[in-house]
Design a protein around this motif. Structure first.
Motif, PDB file in Angstrom:
ATOM      1  N   GLY A 223       0.902  -1.240   0.029  1.00  0.00           N
ATOM      2  CA  GLY A 223       0.037  -0.041  -0.027  1.00  0.00           C
ATOM      3  C   GLY A 223       0.808   1.284  -0.014  1.00  0.00           C
ATOM      4  O   GLY A 223       2.111   1.166   0.382  1.00  0.00           O
ATOM      5  N   ASP A 224       0.277   2.527  -0.462  1.00  0.00           N
ATOM      6  CA  ASP A 224       0.947   3.455  -0.504  1.00  0.00           C
ATOM      7  C   ASP A 224       2.181   3.638  -1.484  1.00  0.00           C
ATOM      8  O   ASP A 224       3.341   4.441  -1.089  1.00  0.00           O
ATOM      9  N   GLY A 225       2.247   2.889  -2.399  1.00  0.00           N
ATOM     10  CA  GLY A 225       3.270   2.658  -3.291  1.00  0.00           C
ATOM     11  C   GLY A 225       4.409   1.779  -2.872  1.00  0.00           C
ATOM     12  O   GLY A 225       5.483   1.799  -3.444  1.00  0.00           O
ATOM     13  N   VAL A 226       4.486   1.179  -1.730  1.00  0.00           N
ATOM     14  CA  VAL A 226       5.500   0.340  -0.982  1.00  0.00           C
ATOM     15  C   VAL A 226       5.272  -1.104  -1.349  1.00  0.00           C
ATOM     16  O   VAL A 226       4.259  -1.899  -1.193  1.00  0.00           O
ATOM     17  N   THR A 227       6.334  -1.542  -2.075  1.00  0.00           N
ATOM     18  CA  THR A 227       6.452  -3.116  -2.348  1.00  0.00           C
ATOM     19  C   THR A 227       7.605  -3.884  -1.733  1.00  0.00           C
ATOM     20  O   THR A 227       8.727  -3.197  -1.439  1.00  0.00           O
ATOM     21  N   LEU A 228       7.369  -4.969  -1.474  1.00  0.00           N
ATOM     22  CA  LEU A 228       8.628  -6.054  -1.202  1.00  0.00           C
ATOM     23  C   LEU A 228       8.788  -7.199  -2.224  1.00  0.00           C
ATOM     24  O   LEU A 228       7.517  -7.484  -2.712  1.00  0.00           O
ATOM     25  N   THR A 229      10.032  -7.566  -2.842  1.00  0.00           N
ATOM     26  CA  THR A 229      10.089  -8.539  -3.754  1.00  0.00           C
ATOM     27  C   THR A 229      10.970  -9.566  -3.135  1.00  0.00           C
ATOM     28  O   THR A 229      12.009  -9.233  -2.542  1.00  0.00           O
ATOM     29  N   PHE A 230      10.345 -10.751  -3.446  1.00  0.00           N
ATOM     30  CA  PHE A 230      11.093 -11.869  -2.718  1.00  0.00           C
ATOM     31  C   PHE A 230      11.673 -12.685  -3.849  1.00  0.00           C
ATOM     32  O   PHE A 230      11.093 -12.920  -5.008  1.00  0.00           O
ATOM     33  N   ASP A 231      12.874 -13.280  -3.672  1.00  0.00           N
ATOM     34  CA  ASP A 231      13.468 -14.194  -4.822  1.00  0.00           C
ATOM     35  C   ASP A 231      14.019 -15.468  -3.886  1.00  0.00           C
ATOM     36  O   ASP A 231      14.907 -15.332  -2.913  1.00  0.00           O
ATOM     37  N   ASP A 232      13.509 -16.572  -4.156  1.00  0.00           N
ATOM     38  CA  ASP A 232      13.667 -17.720  -3.450  1.00  0.00           C
ATOM     39  C   ASP A 232      14.875 -18.678  -4.277  1.00  0.00           C
ATOM     40  O   ASP A 232      14.870 -20.116  -4.046  1.00  0.00           O
ATOM     41  N   ALA A 233      15.499 -18.195  -5.234  1.00  0.00           N
ATOM     42  CA  ALA A 233      16.585 -18.923  -6.060  1.00  0.00           C
ATOM     43  C   ALA A 233      15.937 -20.020  -6.770  1.00  0.00           C
ATOM     44  O   ALA A 233      16.463 -21.125  -6.551  1.00  0.00           O
ATOM     45  N   GLY A 234      14.665 -20.060  -7.187  1.00  0.00           N
ATOM     46  CA  GLY A 234      14.212 -20.803  -8.128  1.00  0.00           C
ATOM     47  C   GLY A 234      13.517 -21.937  -7.149  1.00  0.00           C
ATOM     48  O   GLY A 234      13.649 -23.367  -7.501  1.00  0.00           O
ATOM     49  N   GLY A 235      13.195 -21.795  -5.947  1.00  0.00           N
ATOM     50  CA  GLY A 235      12.554 -22.453  -5.134  1.00  0.00           C
ATOM     51  C   GLY A 235      13.560 -23.286  -4.451  1.00  0.00           C
ATOM     52  O   GLY A 235      13.105 -24.421  -3.576  1.00  0.00           O
ATOM     53  N   THR A 236      14.849 -22.975  -4.345  1.00  0.00           N
ATOM     54  CA  THR A 236      15.828 -23.813  -3.378  1.00  0.00           C
ATOM     55  C   THR A 236      16.001 -23.101  -2.188  1.00  0.00           C
ATOM     56  O   THR A 236      16.563 -23.793  -1.127  1.00  0.00           O
ATOM     57  N   LYS A 237      15.219 -21.906  -1.819  1.00  0.00           N
ATOM     58  CA  LYS A 237      15.448 -21.305  -0.568  1.00  0.00           C
ATOM     59  C   LYS A 237      14.159 -20.981  -0.244  1.00  0.00           C
ATOM     60  O   LYS A 237      13.330 -20.018  -0.434  1.00  0.00           O
ATOM     61  N   SER A 238      13.711 -21.807   0.711  1.00  0.00           N
ATOM     62  CA  SER A 238      12.191 -22.148   1.274  1.00  0.00           C
ATOM     63  C   SER A 238      12.073 -20.933   2.482  1.00  0.00           C
ATOM     64  O   SER A 238      13.064 -20.723   3.122  1.00  0.00           O
ATOM     65  N   PHE A 239      10.817 -20.537   2.690  1.00  0.00           N
ATOM     66  CA  PHE A 239      10.454 -19.588   3.880  1.00  0.00           C
ATOM     67  C   PHE A 239      10.239 -20.520   4.995  1.00  0.00           C
ATOM     68  O   PHE A 239       9.601 -21.649   4.864  1.00  0.00           O
ATOM     69  N   GLY A 240      10.558 -19.946   6.296  1.00  0.00           N
ATOM     70  CA  GLY A 240      10.107 -20.548   7.533  1.00  0.00           C
ATOM     71  C   GLY A 240       8.803 -19.985   7.938  1.00  0.00           C
ATOM     72  O   GLY A 240       8.679 -18.769   7.841  1.00  0.00           O
TER      73      GLY A 240
END
Length: 399
Positions: A223-240
């Motif tokens: 919102g308000d023009g703020v973004t976050l972009t994530f890169d998981d290296a093609g699925g090799t680095k997963s989120f916890g």
């Protein structure tokens, strides 16, 4: 049943040890003047004593918290008082230079004076107590105020230290908000970008959007023009699950702090907000909508440009700034009064707890002295009987 000498000896020794133990216990109570010295003396009373002592310890911590809050409020009130005095000087300069009798030369000289006032105001607005800024809210990495107008910006994204995700996260966009905002993203379902879910907060994590959203694609619009972009290296680095990411967005203006309230617990279940944020005291987010630094900067510019209308136009802004500062001084006084009342109530509670502790653990010395004297007689008699056992034989009973 035949009573042997061994049986008599063991009975005598047992009685002697019991009497000695009871005598030593009484001696300990006399020495400590307490009837409960260990849990085994009275388990119920010992539990009550522990609870009372915990209450007294908590009260001591509350007093320390109140001392810290009072020191903060005193420093804040003193700083605001200095800021008010600077605004009065600025208003006097504006009044003097808004008349037809003043000229371009005197106004340029007055502009230099206002420039000095701006520097002094910045010094006050960036004041510290210890190593913390008084008016920055919870942010303390940089000075909360600038003397020059700052453009809006989005700071670099930050990942919590214990996150499971080791990929890249970057912030982007152009902030269009009117107030400094701390955005937080919390991963609610781990895995790859395609599988992970998240929630987000626009108030630093105090509240959340309430519904899990898909992270597929890796781009989050906060919102308000703020973004976050994530890169998981093609699925090799997963989120916890419960991974945390944050980004701060700063609105255009002079203030770089946040609006977070700083609180301390001053009584059971009672927290006190002890800070005045820079937004409250010096920006349009305050009670009178006054931007102190903008008013001073606009006055300086009007003086430099020999703009009589511009000089006169700042008088109302300076007055509103004074009212805003005065109101926050009053808030400091109200908070300090609340602390004093809480301190008084805490002292009364301490007195009651101390009285209850005394009733629970203190010994009746007169009763102890009587019991100790009786036990001493019993112990002496036991010693006398023990001394005779070795001298007794069948011959003592023959005539």
């Amino acid at each position: 049943m035949r009573v042997t000498e061994g049986m008599k000896f063991h009975t005598m020794v047992s009685n002697l040890f019991n009497t000695q133990g009871q005598y030593m216990s009484l001696m300990e109570k006399v020495a400590s003047q307490k009837r409960v010295n260990r849990a085994s003396d009275d388990p119920i009373a010992a539990t009550k004593i522990i609870e009372i002592r915990q209450g007294l310890t908590a009260n001591e911590q509350y007093r320390k918290n109140m001392d810290n809050a009072e020191a903060w409020l005193a420093a804040t009130e003193s700083t605001l008082s200095g800021a008010y005095d600077l605004l009065v000087k600025a208003q006097e300069l504006a009044l003097g230079q808004s008349t037809a009798t003043a000229n371009a030369t005197t106004r340029k000289i007055a502009a230099q004076s206002v420039h000095s006032l701006i520097d002094e105001m910045a010094s006050l607005a960036n004041a510290k107590l210890g190593d913390r800024h008084l008016f920055s809210g919870s942010k303390n990495g940089a000075e909360p105020f600038s003397t020059t107008l700052l453009e809006s910006r989005i700071e670099a994204a930050d990942a919590a230290r214990n996150n499971g995700f080791t990929g890249d996260v970057t912030s982007g966009g152009a902030f269009a908000g009117s107030a400094n905002t701390a955005y937080v993203v919390k991963i609610t379902g781990g895995g790859t970008l395609a599988a992970a879910t998240y929630q987000f907060s626009t108030d630093g994590g105090r509240s959340w959007n309430g519904a899990d959203l898909s992270l597929a694609g890796g781009l989050i619009d906060l919102g308000d023009g703020v973004t976050l972009t994530f890169d998981d290296a093609g699925g090799t680095k997963s989120f916890g699950e419960n991974d945390i990411f944050s980004v701060n967005a700063i609105a255009a203006g002079y203030y770089q702090g946040d609006d977070d309230a700083l609180t301390l617990t001053v009584n059971r279940g009672t927290g006190l907000t002890y800070n005045i944020t820079g937004a409250q005291a010096f920006t349009t987010a305050g009670s009178h909508g006054a931007d102190v630094f903008k008013a001073l900067s606009d006055l300086k510019e009007a003086l430099e440009n020999d703009d009589i209308g511009g000089i006169s136009g700042q008088l109302e802004h300076l007055q509103n700034s004074q009212r805003q500062i005065t109101l926050n001084q009053s808030l400091c006084g109200a908070k300090a009064s609340h602390i004093e009342l809480t301190r008084s109530n805490l002292a009364e509670l301490d007195s009651k707890l101390a009285s209850l502790l005394s009733e629970t653990q203190d010994a009746d010395l007169a009763d102890l002295a009587t019991r100790l004297s009786m036990k001493e007689i019993a112990l002496q008699a036991t010693y006398a009987m023990a001394a005779q056992i070795g001298n007794s034989s069948i011959l003592n009973f023959l005539k």
